[in-house]
Write an enzyme that holds these catalytic residues in place. Structure first.
Site, PDB file in Angstrom:
ATOM      1  N   ASP A  37       0.854  -1.184   0.000  1.00  0.00           N
ATOM      2  CA  ASP A  37       0.000   0.000   0.000  1.00  0.00           C
ATOM      3  C   ASP A  37       0.896   1.243   0.000  1.00  0.00           C
ATOM      4  O   ASP A  37       2.056   1.164   0.401  1.00  0.00           O
ATOM      5  CB  ASP A  37      -0.913   0.030   1.242  1.00  0.00           C
ATOM      6  CG  ASP A  37      -2.180   0.848   1.019  1.00  0.00           C
ATOM      7  OD1 ASP A  37      -3.264   0.249   0.889  1.00  0.00           O
ATOM      8  OD2 ASP A  37      -2.088   2.101   0.942  1.00  0.00           O
ATOM      9  N   ASP A  63       3.722   2.122  -4.298  1.00  0.00           N
ATOM     10  CA  ASP A  63       2.751   2.854  -5.108  1.00  0.00           C
ATOM     11  C   ASP A  63       2.553   2.040  -6.387  1.00  0.00           C
ATOM     12  O   ASP A  63       3.489   1.887  -7.185  1.00  0.00           O
ATOM     13  CB  ASP A  63       3.317   4.245  -5.433  1.00  0.00           C
ATOM     14  CG  ASP A  63       2.385   5.070  -6.312  1.00  0.00           C
ATOM     15  OD1 ASP A  63       1.450   4.504  -6.910  1.00  0.00           O
ATOM     16  OD2 ASP A  63       2.611   6.289  -6.404  1.00  0.00           O
ATOM     17  N   VAL A  64       1.338   1.536  -6.601  1.00  0.00           N
ATOM     18  CA  VAL A  64       1.123   0.624  -7.736  1.00  0.00           C
ATOM     19  C   VAL A  64       1.232   1.328  -9.086  1.00  0.00           C
ATOM     20  O   VAL A  64       1.309   0.670 -10.116  1.00  0.00           O
ATOM     21  CB  VAL A  64      -0.230  -0.124  -7.648  1.00  0.00           C
ATOM     22  CG1 VAL A  64      -0.289  -1.007  -6.410  1.00  0.00           C
ATOM     23  CG2 VAL A  64      -1.414   0.827  -7.713  1.00  0.00           C
ATOM     24  N   SER A 141     -15.621  -2.610 -10.409  1.00  0.00           N
ATOM     25  CA  SER A 141     -16.663  -1.851  -9.696  1.00  0.00           C
ATOM     26  C   SER A 141     -17.985  -1.938 -10.449  1.00  0.00           C
ATOM     27  O   SER A 141     -17.991  -2.140 -11.674  1.00  0.00           O
ATOM     28  CB  SER A 141     -16.237  -0.378  -9.616  1.00  0.00           C
ATOM     29  OG  SER A 141     -17.300   0.428  -9.154  1.00  0.00           O
ATOM     30  N   TYR A 154     -13.319   7.431 -13.245  1.00  0.00           N
ATOM     31  CA  TYR A 154     -13.215   6.212 -12.427  1.00  0.00           C
ATOM     32  C   TYR A 154     -13.871   5.041 -13.155  1.00  0.00           C
ATOM     33  O   TYR A 154     -13.310   3.940 -13.226  1.00  0.00           O
ATOM     34  CB  TYR A 154     -13.894   6.486 -11.084  1.00  0.00           C
ATOM     35  CG  TYR A 154     -13.993   5.306 -10.159  1.00  0.00           C
ATOM     36  CD1 TYR A 154     -12.886   4.898  -9.404  1.00  0.00           C
ATOM     37  CD2 TYR A 154     -15.193   4.604 -10.004  1.00  0.00           C
ATOM     38  CE1 TYR A 154     -12.992   3.818  -8.527  1.00  0.00           C
ATOM     39  CE2 TYR A 154     -15.295   3.536  -9.134  1.00  0.00           C
ATOM     40  CZ  TYR A 154     -14.186   3.144  -8.392  1.00  0.00           C
ATOM     41  OH  TYR A 154     -14.280   2.077  -7.532  1.00  0.00           O
ATOM     42  N   LYS A 158     -12.269   1.463 -14.335  1.00  0.00           N
ATOM     43  CA  LYS A 158     -12.742   0.158 -13.852  1.00  0.00           C
ATOM     44  C   LYS A 158     -13.257  -0.700 -15.007  1.00  0.00           C
ATOM     45  O   LYS A 158     -13.209  -1.928 -14.947  1.00  0.00           O
ATOM     46  CB  LYS A 158     -13.815   0.356 -12.775  1.00  0.00           C
ATOM     47  CG  LYS A 158     -13.250   0.953 -11.480  1.00  0.00           C
ATOM     48  CD  LYS A 158     -12.201   0.031 -10.854  1.00  0.00           C
ATOM     49  CE  LYS A 158     -11.685   0.536  -9.534  1.00  0.00           C
ATOM     50  NZ  LYS A 158     -10.732  -0.395  -8.891  1.00  0.00           N
ATOM     51  N   THR A 189     -16.421   1.847   3.304  1.00  0.00           N
ATOM     52  CA  THR A 189     -14.963   1.945   3.516  1.00  0.00           C
ATOM     53  C   THR A 189     -14.611   3.434   3.545  1.00  0.00           C
ATOM     54  O   THR A 189     -15.453   4.278   3.187  1.00  0.00           O
ATOM     55  CB  THR A 189     -14.179   1.279   2.354  1.00  0.00           C
ATOM     56  OG1 THR A 189     -14.364   2.075   1.176  1.00  0.00           O
ATOM     57  CG2 THR A 189     -14.598  -0.146   2.085  1.00  0.00           C
TER      58      THR A 189
HETATM   59  N1  LIG Z   1     -16.085   0.905  -1.433  1.00  0.00           N
HETATM   60  C1  LIG Z   1     -16.841   0.633  -2.495  1.00  0.00           C
HETATM   61  O1  LIG Z   1     -18.086   0.749  -2.473  1.00  0.00           O
HETATM   62  C2  LIG Z   1     -16.192   0.175  -3.777  1.00  0.00           C
HETATM   63  C3  LIG Z   1     -17.025  -0.093  -4.868  1.00  0.00           C
HETATM   64  C4  LIG Z   1     -16.465  -0.518  -6.056  1.00  0.00           C
HETATM   65  C5  LIG Z   1     -15.095  -0.725  -6.156  1.00  0.00           C
HETATM   66  N2  LIG Z   1     -14.306  -0.445  -5.093  1.00  0.00           N
HETATM   67  C6  LIG Z   1     -12.868  -0.672  -5.281  1.00  0.00           C
HETATM   68  O2  LIG Z   1     -12.362  -1.434  -4.225  1.00  0.00           O
HETATM   69  C7  LIG Z   1     -10.978  -1.147  -4.057  1.00  0.00           C
HETATM   70  C8  LIG Z   1     -10.699  -0.864  -2.589  1.00  0.00           C
HETATM   71  O3  LIG Z   1     -11.408   0.304  -2.226  1.00  0.00           O
HETATM   72  P1  LIG Z   1     -11.936   0.566  -0.753  1.00  0.00           P
HETATM   73  O4  LIG Z   1     -13.379   0.885  -0.866  1.00  0.00           O
HETATM   74  O5  LIG Z   1     -11.455  -0.498   0.159  1.00  0.00           O
HETATM   75  O6  LIG Z   1     -11.205   1.971  -0.473  1.00  0.00           O
HETATM   76  P2  LIG Z   1     -10.050   2.399   0.536  1.00  0.00           P
HETATM   77  O7  LIG Z   1      -9.763   3.802   0.198  1.00  0.00           O
HETATM   78  O8  LIG Z   1     -10.429   2.039   1.931  1.00  0.00           O
HETATM   79  O9  LIG Z   1      -8.831   1.457   0.120  1.00  0.00           O
HETATM   80  C9  LIG Z   1      -8.038   1.699  -1.014  1.00  0.00           C
HETATM   81  C10 LIG Z   1      -6.610   1.392  -0.643  1.00  0.00           C
HETATM   82  O10 LIG Z   1      -5.797   1.552  -1.823  1.00  0.00           O
HETATM   83  C11 LIG Z   1      -4.627   2.252  -1.419  1.00  0.00           C
HETATM   84  N3  LIG Z   1      -4.037   2.947  -2.550  1.00  0.00           N
HETATM   85  C12 LIG Z   1      -4.498   4.070  -3.172  1.00  0.00           C
HETATM   86  N4  LIG Z   1      -3.653   4.445  -4.126  1.00  0.00           N
HETATM   87  C13 LIG Z   1      -2.627   3.553  -4.120  1.00  0.00           C
HETATM   88  C14 LIG Z   1      -1.443   3.414  -4.878  1.00  0.00           C
HETATM   89  N5  LIG Z   1      -1.116   4.300  -5.825  1.00  0.00           N
HETATM   90  N6  LIG Z   1      -0.618   2.369  -4.614  1.00  0.00           N
HETATM   91  C15 LIG Z   1      -0.926   1.482  -3.633  1.00  0.00           C
HETATM   92  N7  LIG Z   1      -2.027   1.581  -2.873  1.00  0.00           N
HETATM   93  C16 LIG Z   1      -2.870   2.595  -3.119  1.00  0.00           C
HETATM   94  C17 LIG Z   1      -5.095   3.224  -0.355  1.00  0.00           C
HETATM   95  O11 LIG Z   1      -4.027   3.725   0.423  1.00  0.00           O
HETATM   96  C18 LIG Z   1      -6.062   2.354   0.417  1.00  0.00           C
HETATM   97  O12 LIG Z   1      -5.413   1.638   1.448  1.00  0.00           O
HETATM   98  C19 LIG Z   1     -10.660   0.021  -4.987  1.00  0.00           C
HETATM   99  O13 LIG Z   1     -10.050  -0.480  -6.156  1.00  0.00           O
HETATM  100  C20 LIG Z   1     -12.035   0.583  -5.285  1.00  0.00           C
HETATM  101  O14 LIG Z   1     -12.060   1.254  -6.522  1.00  0.00           O
HETATM  102  C21 LIG Z   1     -14.819  -0.001  -3.910  1.00  0.00           C
END
Ligand SMILES: NC(=O)c1ccc[n+]([C@@H]2O[C@H](COP(=O)([O-])OP(=O)(O)OC[C@H]3O[C@@H](n4cnc5c(N)ncnc54)[C@H](O)[C@@H]3O)[C@@H](O)[C@H]2O)c1
Length: 250
Positions: A37, A63-64, A141, A154, A158, A189
């Site tokens: 992360d 950083d991905v 997503s 976004y 996705k 989240t």
């Molecule tokens: N929460 C929702 O309803 C939802 C819905 C659809 C998709 N998603 C997807 O699920 C995944 C996780 O999201 P979440 O809801 O747990 O959010 P979150 O913000 O809690 O977690 C995302 C994590 O990714 C990390 N991150 C961000 N940029 C980064 C980078 N450049 N390199 C490495 N790490 C990085 C952040 O630090 C964080 O820990 C994401 O891909 C998001 O798009 C979430």
């Protein structure tokens, strides 16, 4: 259930939300986890929690969207565990904006993390997954499947994750590597907290289309599906995208 006994699993976005829940779920099931992360302290906290559950767990800042950093992290994971059995690529960002007001830097930042990042992480992991006949679970997503107002950038990123995942499933399936994705929606989240930065004049009728039929749920509801896909329970599942959205798109 101990489906990940002696399995080496790399999890991105493991500091928070769905990635953290996935790391802990796989750790609970006996997995050896390597957590990445950008949030260094928070990802170390996830690994510490996993170790308290009795798992072998390592955290690394990464950083991905930085391909060199991704290559080094995957190499460090394989050096530590001697192999890689599964990749759960969860890291991602969401930014809302009226599309005609979005600046190019923001567009590129979202694409570089969500789209390029998916490519970089999968590319680095694939040779090791071919060797282990392992698998990938990418996180897309509901935004890839139904219009997300104010989230066009976004959604585009996705959609790319979905198409990329299916292409990999076909390209690497004959080598015994499965590649699947999940499409969450309405998961509680930090990303979705407090309206997630919607424009102040957002038309909420458009936004509410994306809400679950009954209620938003926690990240563990996505972690359990990622764990299923990454386990041998899904041995004959390749190239699917599973909606985890509380019926939003039903
Ligand atoms: N929460 C929702 O309803 C939802 C819905 C659809 C998709 N998603 C997807 O699920 C995944 C996780 O999201 P979440 O809801 O747990 O959010 P979150 O913000 O809690 O977690 C995302 C994590 O990714 C990390 N991150 C961000 N940029 C980064 C980078 N450049 N390199 C490495 N790490 C990085 C952040 O630090 C964080 O820990 C994401 O891909 C998001 O798009 C979430």
């Amino acid at each position: 259930m101990r489906r990940f006994e002696d399995r080496a699993v790399l999890i991105t976005g493991a500091a928070s939300g769905i990635g953290q829940a996935t790391a802990l779920r796989i750790a609970e099931e006996g997995g050896r986890i390597f957590c990445l992360d950008v949030q260094a302290e928070a990802v170390e906290a996830t690994a510490k929690q996993a170790r308290e559950l009795g798992a072998e767990a390592v955290a690394m800042e990464c950083d991905v969207s930085d391909e060199g950093a991704v290559d080094r992290a995957v190499a460090a994971c394989v050096e530590r565990f001697g192999k890689l059995d599964a990749l759960a690529h969860v890291a991602g960002i969401l930014r809302f904006s009226h599309t005609h007001e979005m600046d190019t830097d923001t567009w590129r930042r979202i694409q570089s993390i969500n789209t390029d990042g998916t490519f970089f992480v999968c590319r680095a992991a694939l040779p090791h997954l071919v060797a282990s006949k392992g698998n990938i679970v990418n996180v897309s997503s509901v935004a890839a499947k139904a219009g997300l107002a104010y989230g066009a950038c976004y959604a585009a990123s996705k959609g790319a994750v979905l198409a990329f995942t299916k292409a990999l499933a076909v390209e690497y399936g004959k080598e015994g590597v499965r590649v699947n994705s999940v499409c969450p929606g309405s998961i509680k989240t930090p990303m979705t907290r407090g309206g997630a930065g919607l424009p102040k004049d957002a038309d909420m009728k458009l936004v509410l289309r994306q809400m679950a039929l009954d209620q938003p749920r926690g990240p563990e509801t996505v972690a359990s599906v990622i764990a299923f896909l990454a386990s041998d329970d899904a041995a004959h599942v390749n190239g699917v995208d599973i909606l985890i959205d509380g019926g939003t798109l039903a």
